[in-house]
Design a protein around this motif. Structure first.
Motif, PDB file in Angstrom:
ATOM      1  N   LEU A  53       0.818  -1.218   0.000  1.00  0.00           N
ATOM      2  CA  LEU A  53       0.000   0.000   0.000  1.00  0.00           C
ATOM      3  C   LEU A  53       0.848   1.263   0.000  1.00  0.00           C
ATOM      4  O   LEU A  53       0.380   2.328  -0.405  1.00  0.00           O
ATOM      5  CB  LEU A  53      -0.927   0.010   1.213  1.00  0.00           C
ATOM      6  CG  LEU A  53      -2.200  -0.830   1.128  1.00  0.00           C
ATOM      7  CD1 LEU A  53      -2.974  -0.742   2.425  1.00  0.00           C
ATOM      8  CD2 LEU A  53      -3.062  -0.391  -0.040  1.00  0.00           C
ATOM      9  N   LEU A  54       2.084   1.167   0.469  1.00  0.00           N
ATOM     10  CA  LEU A  54       2.965   2.335   0.485  1.00  0.00           C
ATOM     11  C   LEU A  54       3.241   2.841  -0.930  1.00  0.00           C
ATOM     12  O   LEU A  54       3.594   4.014  -1.124  1.00  0.00           O
ATOM     13  CB  LEU A  54       4.278   1.985   1.193  1.00  0.00           C
ATOM     14  CG  LEU A  54       5.271   3.128   1.439  1.00  0.00           C
ATOM     15  CD1 LEU A  54       4.624   4.235   2.253  1.00  0.00           C
ATOM     16  CD2 LEU A  54       6.511   2.601   2.143  1.00  0.00           C
ATOM     17  N   ALA A  55       3.053   1.970  -1.926  1.00  0.00           N
ATOM     18  CA  ALA A  55       3.278   2.391  -3.312  1.00  0.00           C
ATOM     19  C   ALA A  55       2.291   3.470  -3.741  1.00  0.00           C
ATOM     20  O   ALA A  55       2.606   4.291  -4.612  1.00  0.00           O
ATOM     21  CB  ALA A  55       3.168   1.180  -4.245  1.00  0.00           C
ATOM     22  N   ILE A  56       1.102   3.499  -3.149  1.00  0.00           N
ATOM     23  CA  ILE A  56       0.069   4.446  -3.582  1.00  0.00           C
ATOM     24  C   ILE A  56       0.505   5.894  -3.363  1.00  0.00           C
ATOM     25  O   ILE A  56       0.527   6.686  -4.314  1.00  0.00           O
ATOM     26  CB  ILE A  56      -1.277   4.127  -2.895  1.00  0.00           C
ATOM     27  CG1 ILE A  56      -1.818   2.792  -3.417  1.00  0.00           C
ATOM     28  CG2 ILE A  56      -2.291   5.241  -3.131  1.00  0.00           C
ATOM     29  CD1 ILE A  56      -3.058   2.316  -2.708  1.00  0.00           C
ATOM     30  N   PRO A  57       0.849   6.310  -2.130  1.00  0.00           N
ATOM     31  CA  PRO A  57       1.299   7.709  -1.976  1.00  0.00           C
ATOM     32  C   PRO A  57       2.577   8.008  -2.749  1.00  0.00           C
ATOM     33  O   PRO A  57       2.772   9.142  -3.202  1.00  0.00           O
ATOM     34  CB  PRO A  57       1.514   7.847  -0.459  1.00  0.00           C
ATOM     35  CG  PRO A  57       1.633   6.466   0.066  1.00  0.00           C
ATOM     36  CD  PRO A  57       0.790   5.621  -0.819  1.00  0.00           C
ATOM     37  N   LEU A  58       3.444   7.014  -2.913  1.00  0.00           N
ATOM     38  CA  LEU A  58       4.688   7.259  -3.642  1.00  0.00           C
ATOM     39  C   LEU A  58       4.435   7.507  -5.127  1.00  0.00           C
ATOM     40  O   LEU A  58       5.054   8.387  -5.735  1.00  0.00           O
ATOM     41  CB  LEU A  58       5.647   6.084  -3.443  1.00  0.00           C
ATOM     42  CG  LEU A  58       6.249   5.967  -2.035  1.00  0.00           C
ATOM     43  CD1 LEU A  58       7.004   4.653  -1.881  1.00  0.00           C
ATOM     44  CD2 LEU A  58       7.171   7.146  -1.736  1.00  0.00           C
TER      45      LEU A  58
END
Length: 420
Positions: A53-58
């Protein structure tokens, strides 16, 4: 009563994350299983405890940095070098630039907003109908949920508990097929309407445009290359891409200042938090789905109608088209995946990767179809055109997407060929 509350909230324009959380609370209260209240917050938090899920803001941050750093307009100019001289050259430029941006932004809504501001006025100046210009730009935005990195693929990978990198690979061929079908559409429309003939750049102009865009091309190479070669996870690739975008905008193109970062970070955090909270709410909504055995009941109903995987996917297509017309794509994905995925994999033997591509393309269609059509109304707002005018010019593109979707449903290899 729980089902009634769900429908009332859903059609009452309540945010989908609140709908899911309130439905779960209602179910716990109705079932007298109040011990679940003790772990309600823990379950919501557990829904966000996924590295992917960290890929989304990145990815969102990468898109913001590219826009502020001047990379978007340079990629558009590079597209002009490749296709600008064809008849209807600016239409081709629009679609090719959308392909470039799809490999970076990963969100159809964000891409439609960015590209509408850039391309619609330029196409109108060259004599194109404003409604057609907005329709072409909106259609190009449909590539974002399919060509990696796709935000829908990231969320689906988390929900389905499958490798997000492989999910990205599953979307490459269908995404290229969609882009190819759009080029065929604009070619046929151009022949019928006699689009103005484009002009090729001079050799010096073309070389300057390509050299200016080469640094920006490092971003999709970092994202896709890192994943395909197994060097980095999607999250790590997104982090590298955001760093490259910052350094290029600051040191190479000199259009991005470090002082702007705080505003960029705040905007990214606000947008990403909406998505992450939906995932958290979906985790507690999963209680309702599990305890009520909804997938098993629905599977019994559908399997009584057909045992053919292709016919099942056609039924899913029809249902998701209706869902996508009413609910935002990410919200719809979070809502239907826990219900339909177990049926697809368990009862019909459909690969979760193929099913993810089918769901994502299907829900992308819903972005541009009334009555909700979030992408359609964003294109209308950014282009200052009536949504009805855009939709009138958009239907050939939507028909092309439906044909690609049918092909992906019928031939699983189209989504599975690149997965090792």
């Amino acid at each position: 009563m729980t089902a009634a509350l769900f429908l009332v909230l859903l059609f009452g324009a309540v945010p989908i994350s609140i709908v899911l959380a309130m439905t779960a609370i209602s179910y716990i209260w109705q079932s007298d299983n109040t011990v679940l209240f003790d772990s309600f917050a823990q379950q919501m938090f557990a829904g966000t405890e996924n590295y992917g899920l960290l890929a989304i803001p990145l990815f969102m941050l990468t898109g913001e940095l590219m826009n502020e750093g001047g990379m978007t307009k340079r990629l558009v100019n590079a597209a002009r070098v490749l296709v600008g001289g064809f008849r209807g050259g600016l239409v081709w430029i629009n679609l090719l630039a959308n392909m470039f941006m799809a490999a970076i932004i990963g969100s159809a809504v964000s891409q439609i907003a960015v590209m509408s501001r850039a391309m619609v006025p330029a196409m109108e100046r060259e004599g194109y109908d404003r409604g057609f210009a907005a329709a072409t730009t909106a259609a190009g935005g449909l590539l974002a949920p399919v060509i990696p990195p796709s935000m829908l693929f990231v969320i689906y990978g988390v929900l389905a508990q499958i490798p997000i990198g492989d999910m990205f690979l599953a979307g490459i061929l269908p995404g290229l097929m969609m882009a190819g079908s759009f080029f065929i559409v604009v070619t046929l429309i151009g022949l019928a309407q006699q689009f103005p003939k484009g002009e090729w750049m001079t050799a010096r102009e073309a070389l300057a445009a390509i050299l200016a865009a080469l640094p920006a091309a490092l971003i999709p190479i970092a994202i896709i290359g890192g994943i395909v070669m197994g060097i980095a996870t999607p999250t790590e690739s997104a982090a590298v891409a955001s760093l490259i975008a910052f350094l290029l905008g600051w040191l190479v193109y000199r259009e991005l200042k470090p002082a702007q970062l705080s505003a960029l970070f705040l905007r990214t955090a606000q947008n990403a938090s909406l998505v992450v909270f939906m995932v958290a709410a979906a985790n507690v909504f999963g209680w309702v789905v599990i305890y009520e055995a909804i997938p098993q009941k629905l599977a019994a109903l559908i399997t009584s109608l057909t045992s053919d995987p292709f016919v099942f996917l056609l039924i899913v297509m029809g249902a998701l088209l209706l869902v996508g017309m009413l609910i935002d794509g990410i919200a719809a994905l979070i809502l239907v995946t826990p219900i339909l995925l177990p049926i697809a994999t368990g009862d019909y033997g459909i690969s979760p990767f193929q099913f993810g591509v089918v769901i994502s393309i299907n829900l992308a269609l819903g972005l541009l179809t009334p009555p909700v059509g979030v992408g359609l109304f964003i294109a209308a707002s950014m282009s200052d055109v009536k949504a009805t005018s855009i939709f009138a010019a958009l239907w050939p593109f939507l028909l092309a997407v439906v044909l690609v979707l049918l092909a992906v449903c019928y031939w699983p290899s189209l989504s599975l060929a690149l997965i090792g």
